[in-house]
Design a protein around this motif. Structure first.
Motif, PDB file in Angstrom:
ATOM      1  N   GLY A  29     -56.292  72.986  -2.075  1.00 20.57           N
ATOM      2  CA  GLY A  29     -56.679  74.046  -1.153  1.00 20.57           C
ATOM      3  C   GLY A  29     -57.660  73.604  -0.093  1.00 20.57           C
ATOM      4  O   GLY A  29     -57.790  74.251   0.949  1.00 20.57           O
ATOM      5  N   HIS A  30     -58.388  72.513  -0.346  1.00 22.32           N
ATOM      6  CA  HIS A  30     -59.340  71.981   0.625  1.00 22.32           C
ATOM      7  C   HIS A  30     -58.712  70.860   1.451  1.00 22.32           C
ATOM      8  O   HIS A  30     -59.028  70.691   2.628  1.00 22.32           O
ATOM      9  CB  HIS A  30     -60.584  71.443  -0.088  1.00 22.32           C
ATOM     10  N   THR A  31     -57.844  70.080   0.810  1.00 23.98           N
ATOM     11  CA  THR A  31     -57.258  68.915   1.491  1.00 23.98           C
ATOM     12  C   THR A  31     -56.207  69.312   2.517  1.00 23.98           C
ATOM     13  O   THR A  31     -56.186  68.769   3.635  1.00 23.98           O
ATOM     14  CB  THR A  31     -56.628  67.962   0.457  1.00 23.98           C
ATOM     15  N   ILE A  32     -55.333  70.258   2.179  1.00 21.65           N
ATOM     16  CA  ILE A  32     -54.218  70.589   3.066  1.00 21.65           C
ATOM     17  C   ILE A  32     -54.689  71.063   4.442  1.00 21.65           C
ATOM     18  O   ILE A  32     -54.186  70.578   5.462  1.00 21.65           O
ATOM     19  CB  ILE A  32     -53.278  71.602   2.392  1.00 21.65           C
ATOM     20  N   PRO A  33     -55.674  71.991   4.545  1.00 23.31           N
ATOM     21  CA  PRO A  33     -56.115  72.358   5.898  1.00 23.31           C
ATOM     22  C   PRO A  33     -56.765  71.209   6.653  1.00 23.31           C
ATOM     23  O   PRO A  33     -56.681  71.147   7.886  1.00 23.31           O
ATOM     24  CB  PRO A  33     -57.104  73.506   5.656  1.00 23.31           C
ATOM     25  N   MET A  34     -57.388  70.252   5.938  1.00 21.89           N
ATOM     26  CA  MET A  34     -57.974  69.104   6.643  1.00 21.89           C
ATOM     27  C   MET A  34     -56.897  68.134   7.114  1.00 21.89           C
ATOM     28  O   MET A  34     -57.077  67.438   8.121  1.00 21.89           O
ATOM     29  CB  MET A  34     -59.025  68.407   5.778  1.00 21.89           C
ATOM     30  N   ASN A 265     -46.725  70.707   7.260  1.00 19.72           N
ATOM     31  CA  ASN A 265     -47.575  71.349   6.274  1.00 19.72           C
ATOM     32  C   ASN A 265     -46.876  71.422   4.924  1.00 19.72           C
ATOM     33  O   ASN A 265     -47.463  71.159   3.880  1.00 19.72           O
ATOM     34  CB  ASN A 265     -47.936  72.751   6.758  1.00 19.72           C
ATOM     35  N   ALA A 266     -45.596  71.754   4.959  1.00 14.23           N
ATOM     36  CA  ALA A 266     -44.836  71.826   3.712  1.00 14.23           C
ATOM     37  C   ALA A 266     -44.725  70.455   3.064  1.00 14.23           C
ATOM     38  O   ALA A 266     -44.846  70.311   1.855  1.00 14.23           O
ATOM     39  CB  ALA A 266     -43.445  72.400   3.989  1.00 14.23           C
ATOM     40  N   MET A 267     -44.509  69.413   3.882  1.00 11.93           N
ATOM     41  CA  MET A 267     -44.420  68.053   3.342  1.00 11.93           C
ATOM     42  C   MET A 267     -45.741  67.634   2.716  1.00 11.93           C
ATOM     43  O   MET A 267     -45.777  66.995   1.674  1.00 11.93           O
ATOM     44  CB  MET A 267     -44.051  67.062   4.453  1.00 11.93           C
ATOM     45  N   ALA A 268     -46.852  68.002   3.391  1.00 15.58           N
ATOM     46  CA  ALA A 268     -48.162  67.617   2.879  1.00 15.58           C
ATOM     47  C   ALA A 268     -48.411  68.254   1.521  1.00 15.58           C
ATOM     48  O   ALA A 268     -48.959  67.629   0.616  1.00 15.58           O
ATOM     49  CB  ALA A 268     -49.246  68.051   3.868  1.00 15.58           C
ATOM     50  N   ALA A 269     -47.996  69.500   1.386  1.00 19.36           N
ATOM     51  CA  ALA A 269     -48.189  70.192   0.113  1.00 19.36           C
ATOM     52  C   ALA A 269     -47.303  69.602  -0.970  1.00 19.36           C
ATOM     53  O   ALA A 269     -47.696  69.486  -2.128  1.00 19.36           O
ATOM     54  CB  ALA A 269     -47.874  71.683   0.287  1.00 19.36           C
ATOM     55  N   ARG A 270     -46.099  69.168  -0.582  1.00 16.80           N
ATOM     56  CA  ARG A 270     -45.131  68.721  -1.565  1.00 16.80           C
ATOM     57  C   ARG A 270     -45.302  67.253  -1.927  1.00 16.80           C
ATOM     58  O   ARG A 270     -44.970  66.823  -3.021  1.00 16.80           O
ATOM     59  CB  ARG A 270     -43.719  68.971  -1.002  1.00 16.80           C
TER      60      ARG A 270
END
Length: 497
Positions: A29-34, A265-270
């Motif tokens: 939750g902290h890494t994805i927005p950064m 964003n989806a790739m970063a989360a996955r």
């Protein structure tokens, strides 16, 4: 014309010499927005060093590969994480890998041990760093900023509304002498009326041994040069202004960061994980009427009791409305799997889709079939719902989520409460049923029916979705803030150099 051309050249030069160092807290939750922040800064011409570790770099492989393929000026710096040296299992490099919250102090101390190797790395870089943007929790990043004589900005992944609540709590020690968890707390100098019980306030989580780290975080927050928010001016203007007045800190709203590139964003989360459910889910949604489906998802850290999950499911069934439900089942929750197999999935198969584990949340929220979002109110999920223009059913669990609920329900007026009475603390599994099936059915009906109140919520949600997208378009408030931030940090670096 000459002056305009000169100004443009100066702006370009500032961008070229501006080198941001981004240090996220290693939690999704902290890494994805950064990650999104890195994309936005690089897209606007800045250079970015994104600090990570080997395990976390593997998780964000999709974004790293995209950055390399498109030539974004982002350098991913993989520092070895000293997990074993600080009493953590080997490879435990993310908050969601911590097996007990009693080990959170060990995790934070291991993060702080990255200071010296990071400093050594940055000494070798050209151009030198212009600015450090670190998660608020990384108080030690301020030492590096002072060594290089550069500004340090903080980022915590909260909205400004919740950040202001947290700041007032810490500054005034509001919770220190409150023994009753259900006592209502008033917030002095907050710009609009607000009351929360102690239990539902951010910062009420007690983790043994963190007192000194909390003190360090607050002291360095006070000394920081400003704050970066994953929000936008049109959403929280009153609270941004109040935060700047109360803290005497510049607030840089650069969001919604998730809009920088939804596919990335989806790739970063996955990461490298392919979702076998993704295509099936989107095909299923294509068969549903526009705006008819409720999307239910509680994020990666919320730990809802099996009995509560069953009660939630029975409420969704009773509502007779279509739904997509992201559920934590599988090996950890055999009783939930048994219940699903005993007839629930069969009974709702024509209007209910169950997704186990990870789901393409951004893609789902933007699908035309989605008409409502039942969420745990983590800020990443909340801002994604706002961007998609979707009204919400709020089901907060812990941290600042109860504050975000107040923003959505009372201020933005784009959501309804499901009626959570008790907090589910991070790292502690909930045991009791606190939300009944009747409450779930009532909330879904209130949001998804054709009544005047529901229609007004939908209208407001759509309006905020339009404003969110405009904020990051050329000439928008966040677009301009990104350029101003790059120019200001670049000019400071040039002046000090």
């Amino acid at each position: 014309m000459a002056s305009a051309s000169q100004a443009l050249n100066e702006s370009q030069k500032a961008s070229e010499r501006t080198h941001f160092v981004l240090i996220p807290l290693m939690a999704q939750g902290h890494t994805i927005p950064m990650i999104d922040m890195a994309h936005l800064l690089a897209e606007h011409g800045a250079q970015v060093s994104f600090i990570t570790t080997p395990v976390n770099a593997t998780r964000m492989a999709g974004f790293i590969n995209h950055a390399l393929a498109t030539g974004l000026t982002i350098q991913f710096v993989k520092l070895n994480f000293p997990a074993v040296e600080f009493g953590l299992p080997n490879g435990c490099e993310n908050a969601d890998m911590i097996q007990s919250r009693d080990l959170f102090k060990n995790f934070m101390e291991a993060c702080a041990a990255l200071r010296e190797p990071l400093t050594a790395y940055l000494r070798q870089q050209h151009p030198s760093p212009s600015c450090i943007i670190s998660d608020m929790s990384h108080w030690w990043a301020a030492d590096i900023a002072r060594e290089f004589g550069i500004p340090r900005l903080t980022f915590n992944g909260f909205c400004t509304f919740a950040s202001l609540v947290r700041y007032i709590i810490v500054r005034d020690n509001l919770l220190e002498h409150v023994e009753d968890e259900n006592e209502l707390i008033n917030f002095p100098r907050f710009p609009t009326p607000l009351q929360l019980t102690k239990e539902k306030c951010p910062g009420s989580l007690s983790v043994y041994g963190l007192e000194q780290i909390r003190k360090n975080i607050y002291e360095e927050e006070i000394r920081s040069s400003g704050v970066v928010m994953n929000s936008f001016q049109e959403l929280e203007a009153l609270y941004i202004e109040s935060f700047e007045q109360i803290t005497a800190k510049k607030v840089w709203t650069l969001g919604p960061m998730c809009l920088c590139n939804q596919d990335i964003n989806a790739m970063a989360a996955r990461g490298n994980k392919a979702s076998t459910d993704e295509a099936q889910c989107l095909r299923w949604l294509d068969l549903m009427k526009p705006g008819s489906v409720t999307f239910v998802s509680f994020g990666s850290l919320a730990c809802t009791a099996p009995r509560q999950l069953v009660e939630l499911g029975l409420g969704l069934e009773a509502s007779k409305k279509p739904f997509v439900w992201v559920i934590k089942a599988g090996d950890k929750f055999p009783q939930v799997e048994e219940w699903l197999a005993e007839g629930f999935e069969e009974r709702v198969k024509d209007r209910g889709l169950i997704i186990r584990g990870w789901a393409p949340q951004v893609l789902i929220l933007w699908h035309k079939a989605i008409g409502g979002f039942m969420t745990h109110c983590g800020w990443n999920s909340t801002i994604e719902g706002i961007c998609a223009g979707i009204p919400m059913i709020t089901w907060p669990h812990f941290a600042e989520q109860f504050v975000n609920e107040r923003l959505v329900v009372d201020v933005l007026k784009t959501g309804v409460e499901v009626g959570v009475k008790a907090v589910t603390q991070w790292g502690q599994e909930q045991t009791e049923v606190t939300v009944t099936r009747d409450a779930v059915e009532k909330a879904v009906s209130k949001l998804m029916d054709d009544g005047e109140a529901a229609e007004e919520m939908r209208m407001k949600a759509k309006e905020f979705g339009v404003k969110a997208r405009k904020a990051l378009e050329e000439g928008g408030s966040s677009y301009n803030n990104i350029n101003l931030l790059i120019q200001e940090m670049g000019n400071q670096a040039n002046a000090s150099g």
